[in-house]
Write a protein that holds these residues in place. Structure first.
Motif, PDB file in Angstrom:
ATOM      1  N   LEU A 326      22.364  56.092  16.261  1.00 28.11           N
ATOM      2  CA  LEU A 326      21.847  54.714  16.218  1.00 28.11           C
ATOM      3  C   LEU A 326      20.815  54.607  15.094  1.00 28.11           C
ATOM      4  O   LEU A 326      20.038  55.532  14.874  1.00 28.11           O
ATOM      5  N   SER A 327      20.805  53.465  14.419  1.00 26.69           N
ATOM      6  CA  SER A 327      19.801  53.249  13.366  1.00 26.69           C
ATOM      7  C   SER A 327      18.467  52.877  14.026  1.00 26.69           C
ATOM      8  O   SER A 327      18.417  52.616  15.235  1.00 26.69           O
ATOM      9  N   ASN A 328      17.413  52.812  13.234  1.00 32.51           N
ATOM     10  CA  ASN A 328      16.119  52.385  13.791  1.00 32.51           C
ATOM     11  C   ASN A 328      16.217  50.986  14.381  1.00 32.51           C
ATOM     12  O   ASN A 328      15.616  50.680  15.419  1.00 32.51           O
ATOM     13  N   GLU A 329      16.981  50.117  13.722  1.00 34.61           N
ATOM     14  CA  GLU A 329      17.162  48.747  14.195  1.00 34.61           C
ATOM     15  C   GLU A 329      17.885  48.755  15.547  1.00 34.61           C
ATOM     16  O   GLU A 329      17.527  48.012  16.466  1.00 34.61           O
ATOM     17  N   ASP A 330      18.902  49.636  15.666  1.00 35.75           N
ATOM     18  CA  ASP A 330      19.643  49.744  16.936  1.00 35.75           C
ATOM     19  C   ASP A 330      18.740  50.267  18.051  1.00 35.75           C
ATOM     20  O   ASP A 330      18.762  49.771  19.177  1.00 35.75           O
ATOM     21  N   TRP A 331      17.948  51.315  17.726  1.00 38.00           N
ATOM     22  CA  TRP A 331      17.078  51.915  18.753  1.00 38.00           C
ATOM     23  C   TRP A 331      16.100  50.872  19.311  1.00 38.00           C
ATOM     24  O   TRP A 331      15.820  50.844  20.514  1.00 38.00           O
ATOM     25  N   LEU A 332      15.574  50.029  18.418  1.00 40.61           N
ATOM     26  CA  LEU A 332      14.608  49.029  18.879  1.00 40.61           C
ATOM     27  C   LEU A 332      15.274  48.065  19.860  1.00 40.61           C
ATOM     28  O   LEU A 332      14.743  47.778  20.942  1.00 40.61           O
ATOM     29  N   ALA A 333      16.454  47.572  19.509  1.00 39.43           N
ATOM     30  CA  ALA A 333      17.169  46.642  20.400  1.00 39.43           C
ATOM     31  C   ALA A 333      17.609  47.361  21.678  1.00 39.43           C
ATOM     32  O   ALA A 333      17.616  46.764  22.769  1.00 39.43           O
ATOM     33  N   ASN A 371      19.554  60.415  13.531  1.00 38.59           N
ATOM     34  CA  ASN A 371      18.368  59.617  13.813  1.00 38.59           C
ATOM     35  C   ASN A 371      17.776  59.828  15.207  1.00 38.59           C
ATOM     36  O   ASN A 371      17.387  58.866  15.872  1.00 38.59           O
ATOM     37  N   LEU A 372      17.659  61.071  15.642  1.00 37.03           N
ATOM     38  CA  LEU A 372      16.944  61.325  16.897  1.00 37.03           C
ATOM     39  C   LEU A 372      15.469  60.960  16.731  1.00 37.03           C
ATOM     40  O   LEU A 372      14.811  60.523  17.663  1.00 37.03           O
ATOM     41  N   GLU A 373      14.961  61.110  15.490  1.00 37.65           N
ATOM     42  CA  GLU A 373      13.543  60.801  15.232  1.00 37.65           C
ATOM     43  C   GLU A 373      13.253  59.319  15.431  1.00 37.65           C
ATOM     44  O   GLU A 373      12.179  58.950  15.883  1.00 37.65           O
ATOM     45  N   GLY A 374      14.224  58.469  15.051  1.00 39.23           N
ATOM     46  CA  GLY A 374      14.034  57.027  15.237  1.00 39.23           C
ATOM     47  C   GLY A 374      13.877  56.709  16.714  1.00 39.23           C
ATOM     48  O   GLY A 374      13.066  55.857  17.102  1.00 39.23           O
ATOM     49  N   ALA A 451      30.659  51.094  12.321  1.00 40.63           N
ATOM     50  CA  ALA A 451      30.202  52.447  11.954  1.00 40.63           C
ATOM     51  C   ALA A 451      29.264  52.312  10.760  1.00 40.63           C
ATOM     52  O   ALA A 451      29.217  51.277  10.103  1.00 40.63           O
ATOM     53  N   TRP A 452      28.573  53.423  10.442  1.00 37.06           N
ATOM     54  CA  TRP A 452      27.443  53.348   9.506  1.00 37.06           C
ATOM     55  C   TRP A 452      27.793  52.751   8.150  1.00 37.06           C
ATOM     56  O   TRP A 452      26.979  52.061   7.543  1.00 37.06           O
ATOM     57  N   LEU A 453      29.022  52.938   7.686  1.00 30.42           N
ATOM     58  CA  LEU A 453      29.373  52.400   6.362  1.00 30.42           C
ATOM     59  C   LEU A 453      29.579  50.892   6.387  1.00 30.42           C
ATOM     60  O   LEU A 453      29.713  50.265   5.344  1.00 30.42           O
ATOM     61  N   GLU A 454      29.653  50.316   7.583  1.00 32.48           N
ATOM     62  CA  GLU A 454      29.949  48.879   7.691  1.00 32.48           C
ATOM     63  C   GLU A 454      28.710  48.060   8.052  1.00 32.48           C
ATOM     64  O   GLU A 454      28.828  46.906   8.442  1.00 32.48           O
ATOM     65  N   GLU A 455      27.556  48.666   7.955  1.00 33.11           N
ATOM     66  CA  GLU A 455      26.320  47.956   8.301  1.00 33.11           C
ATOM     67  C   GLU A 455      25.208  48.468   7.399  1.00 33.11           C
ATOM     68  O   GLU A 455      25.388  49.444   6.671  1.00 33.11           O
ATOM     69  N   GLU A 456      24.068  47.789   7.447  1.00 31.51           N
ATOM     70  CA  GLU A 456      22.918  48.348   6.742  1.00 31.51           C
ATOM     71  C   GLU A 456      21.841  48.653   7.763  1.00 31.51           C
ATOM     72  O   GLU A 456      21.833  48.055   8.844  1.00 31.51           O
ATOM     73  N   GLY A 457      20.980  49.578   7.457  1.00 30.25           N
ATOM     74  CA  GLY A 457      19.943  49.947   8.412  1.00 30.25           C
ATOM     75  C   GLY A 457      19.095  51.074   7.883  1.00 30.25           C
ATOM     76  O   GLY A 457      19.095  51.356   6.664  1.00 30.25           O
ATOM     77  N   HIS A 458      18.361  51.730   8.796  1.00 32.84           N
ATOM     78  CA  HIS A 458      17.460  52.829   8.418  1.00 32.84           C
ATOM     79  C   HIS A 458      17.611  53.980   9.398  1.00 32.84           C
ATOM     80  O   HIS A 458      17.750  53.753  10.601  1.00 32.84           O
ATOM     81  N   PHE A 459      17.569  55.195   8.872  1.00 29.48           N
ATOM     82  CA  PHE A 459      17.491  56.401   9.694  1.00 29.48           C
ATOM     83  C   PHE A 459      16.150  57.069   9.368  1.00 29.48           C
ATOM     84  O   PHE A 459      15.695  57.036   8.224  1.00 29.48           O
ATOM     85  N   THR A 460      15.561  57.733  10.376  1.00 27.52           N
ATOM     86  CA  THR A 460      14.356  58.529  10.132  1.00 27.52           C
ATOM     87  C   THR A 460      14.765  59.997  10.230  1.00 27.52           C
ATOM     88  O   THR A 460      15.258  60.411  11.278  1.00 27.52           O
ATOM     89  N   ALA A 478      36.737  42.827  15.282  1.00 27.05           N
ATOM     90  CA  ALA A 478      35.595  42.074  15.814  1.00 27.05           C
ATOM     91  C   ALA A 478      34.338  42.927  15.920  1.00 27.05           C
ATOM     92  O   ALA A 478      33.349  42.492  16.524  1.00 27.05           O
ATOM     93  N   ALA A 479      34.353  44.149  15.363  1.00 22.75           N
ATOM     94  CA  ALA A 479      33.217  45.071  15.549  1.00 22.75           C
ATOM     95  C   ALA A 479      31.901  44.447  15.072  1.00 22.75           C
ATOM     96  O   ALA A 479      31.856  43.760  14.049  1.00 22.75           O
ATOM     97  N   LYS A 480      30.826  44.703  15.853  1.00 19.47           N
ATOM     98  CA  LYS A 480      29.485  44.193  15.523  1.00 19.47           C
ATOM     99  C   LYS A 480      28.517  45.370  15.516  1.00 19.47           C
ATOM    100  O   LYS A 480      28.743  46.356  16.214  1.00 19.47           O
ATOM    101  N   PRO A 481      27.385  45.251  14.791  1.00 26.96           N
ATOM    102  CA  PRO A 481      26.386  46.331  14.844  1.00 26.96           C
ATOM    103  C   PRO A 481      25.863  46.499  16.275  1.00 26.96           C
ATOM    104  O   PRO A 481      25.777  45.522  17.036  1.00 26.96           O
ATOM    105  N   ASP A 482      25.493  47.721  16.630  1.00 24.71           N
ATOM    106  CA  ASP A 482      24.994  47.988  17.991  1.00 24.71           C
ATOM    107  C   ASP A 482      23.821  47.087  18.346  1.00 24.71           C
ATOM    108  O   ASP A 482      23.741  46.576  19.461  1.00 24.71           O
ATOM    109  N   TRP A 483      22.895  46.886  17.374  1.00 26.21           N
ATOM    110  CA  TRP A 483      21.711  46.081  17.696  1.00 26.21           C
ATOM    111  C   TRP A 483      22.089  44.660  18.094  1.00 26.21           C
ATOM    112  O   TRP A 483      21.468  44.052  18.968  1.00 26.21           O
ATOM    113  N   ALA A 484      23.161  44.131  17.478  1.00 26.79           N
ATOM    114  CA  ALA A 484      23.565  42.750  17.780  1.00 26.79           C
ATOM    115  C   ALA A 484      24.158  42.677  19.195  1.00 26.79           C
ATOM    116  O   ALA A 484      23.933  41.693  19.921  1.00 26.79           O
ATOM    117  N   ILE A 485      24.875  43.727  19.605  1.00 23.30           N
ATOM    118  CA  ILE A 485      25.447  43.750  20.960  1.00 23.30           C
ATOM    119  C   ILE A 485      24.314  43.845  21.992  1.00 23.30           C
ATOM    120  O   ILE A 485      24.277  43.099  22.977  1.00 23.30           O
TER     121      ILE A 485
END
Ligand code: FES
Length: 495
Positions: A326-333, A371-374, A451-460, A478-485
């Motif tokens: 998960l990206s940092n954006e996904d982890w927050l959501a 991104n376990l650190e995120g 998947a990661w190539l189809e979205e933008e985000g941040h990893f720590t 119909a795939a959406k980023p995890d944070w949006a779901i």
């Protein structure tokens, strides 16, 4: 102490650090002097003679990769004398080089082609036939050698000596018969072998996966981060959506390292480079309810039904298995949905065993997820402990867990033969992820994520570096980023 020296190159003032060569200082200042054998990470043997320059006051031309920068030095790299010397060196390299360009994979990014356009001697002085040597020699799983194209820059032998320290390659023979080859009895199978195709300046070493797939001028390049482990190597993603037919329908053509002094230097490992070439296989693109009645749903309907199902029983019996991808954006959501709103208590995010693997002293890290650190920054792994797959299986068997929300993990890799039975015991199984797996087959709801190539985000990464990645491909179906779901579900579940 860092001392700065000033010299002149082609009439332009250049600043050099104490100990730097003229070629290093010029490259840092963005001035191109032709070169093959010098590489920032592999040193300067001075054997290709391409970087030859004229130095005021010197009796003869000098190779700039071995010429220490000195205060007041006056250097010319584009004067007629310097160009004549470079042109002669290039002619020498081309004496036996075959005219393979129309079928060579290096075409379009070849040092010989590039310099020939600028400084080539268009009328060859050679009358003799070219000498022939080995072609299409498979050195290992990833690299093919063409000895005729080799110019003996020795970057490859220095790489296996200094970087991978695996010593599979050597220079054999002398004079006209000199050639790069495998040490007898060895194969080029070290975990970093793919880098040899990157550092070979002329197409002698090519990537077996990329050979004859797509011409480089049809590739699009995007800056990204490798999600293969917690190092987060900086990479370029090369995609071939404009001519997918040239690449057997694959959208992802290849991954290349992107220089990052703090994270990965010039290199990436083969696990990362070749681990994502099946990017488009087993992908999910439809939002599905699979049980009790199988039906394709709109996102709106699915979110409504999933939100209602998550509230149906006490939250104590709901477990959530999340991936460190998960990206940092996904982890927050994720936190806002599962911790702040639902107040779930059972989380599994530890990488073992399905997201853990081999590590080494160069780049590869044990956690095979970026991104376990995120997650840690939000308390997952610090305030909130992770369940293990075994204890989760025990809780399901004991009837303590009625629902499981799986995000891009495959329980079958941890539970093996028991997986089907354990997953079928659950009253509610939700699978969210980019590709199909057993949990996706047995789920009540299956939600396709990008998947990661189809979205933008941040990893720590494991060092704490927050690194951004860009979108390289369009999402499938119909795939959406995890944070949006997560955000959609949270909106519906908020009191
Ligand atoms: Fe200077 Fe090769 S780069 S001799």
């Amino acid at each position: 102490m860092d001392k700065t020296l000033r010299f002149t190159l082609d009439g332009r003032p250049i600043e050099a650090r104490l100990g730097e060569t003229v070629l290093e200082a010029a490259t840092r200042a963005g001035v191109m002097i032709p070169h093959y054998c010098w590489h920032q990470a592999l040193g300067n043997p001075g054997n290709c003679r391409m970087c030859i320059v004229e130095v005021e006051g010197a009796a003869k031309p000098q190779v700039s990769c071995r010429l220490p920068a000195r205060e007041g030095l006056v250097v010319r790299s584009i004067s007629p004398a310097a160009r004549r010397a470079q042109c002669s060196a290039l002619e020498f390299h081309l004496v036996d080089h075959p005219l393979d360009c129309p079928v060579c994979d290096q075409s379009g990014e070849c040092g010989l082609q590039d310099y020939y356009m600028d400084i080539g001697r268009y009328k060859s002085a050679m009358r003799e036939d070219k000498a022939h040597a080995g072609k299409r020699l498979a050195l290992g799983p990833h690299i093919m050698l063409d000895q005729e194209r080799c110019i003996m820059c020795t970057r490859c032998t220095r790489f296996v000596g200094q970087v991978s320290k695996s010593h599979e390659l050597g220079i054999f023979g002398r004079g006209h018969r000199q050639a790069v080859d495998l040490v007898p009895g060895r194969a080029l199978d070290n975990p970093y072998s793919g880098n040899l195709a990157d550092i070979c300046p002329v197409g002698a070493l090519t990537d077996r996966d990329f050979r004859f797939q797509v011409r480089v001028w049809y590739l699009d390049s995007t800056e990204s981060i490798c999600p293969g482990c917690s190092r987060g190597c900086n990479i370029f993603v090369h995609t071939s959506t404009r001519r997918p037919w040239q690449n057997q329908g694959r959208r992802l053509a290849r991954l290349k390292p992107r220089f990052s002094p703090e994270v990965n230097g010039h290199w990436i490992c083969d696990e990362g480079r070749y681990g994502f070439l099946d990017f488009d296989s087993k992908r999910l693109g439809r939002v599905m309810r699979l049980k009790p009645v199988s039906e394709e749903l709109s996102w709106d309907r699915a979110a409504q039904e999933v939100a209602a199902a998550l509230r149906r029983k006490p939250v104590e019996g709901l477990a959530v298995a999340a991936s460190g991808a998960l990206s940092n954006e996904d982890w927050l959501a994720f936190k806002e949905l599962f911790v702040d709103t639902l107040q779930a208590r059972r989380f599994l995010f530890a990488p073992e065993p399905d997201q853990a693997g081999t590590e080494d002293q160069l780049l590869r890290r044990r956690e095979k997820t970026p991104n376990l650190e995120g997650g840690k920054a939000l308390g997952f792994g610090t305030k909130i402990e992770s369940l293990g797959w075994d204890s989760l299986a025990g809780d399901i068997e004991a009837g303590k867990v009625w629902g499981l929300y799986v995000i891009d993990r495959d329980p079958a890799q941890a539970w093996g033969g028991r997986s089907r039975e354990l997953l079928e015991r659950l009253d509610l199984l939700i699978y969210q992820g980019p590709r199909q797996c057993l949990a996706g087959e047995l789920a009540h709801y299956r939600l396709p994520a990008t998947a990661w190539l189809e979205e933008e985000g941040h990893f720590t990464n494991f060092q704490g570096n927050v690194q951004g990645y860009q979108r390289a491909l369009q999402p499938l179906g119909a795939a959406k980023p995890d944070w949006a779901i997560f955000a959609d579900l949270e909106r519906r579940l908020k009191p």
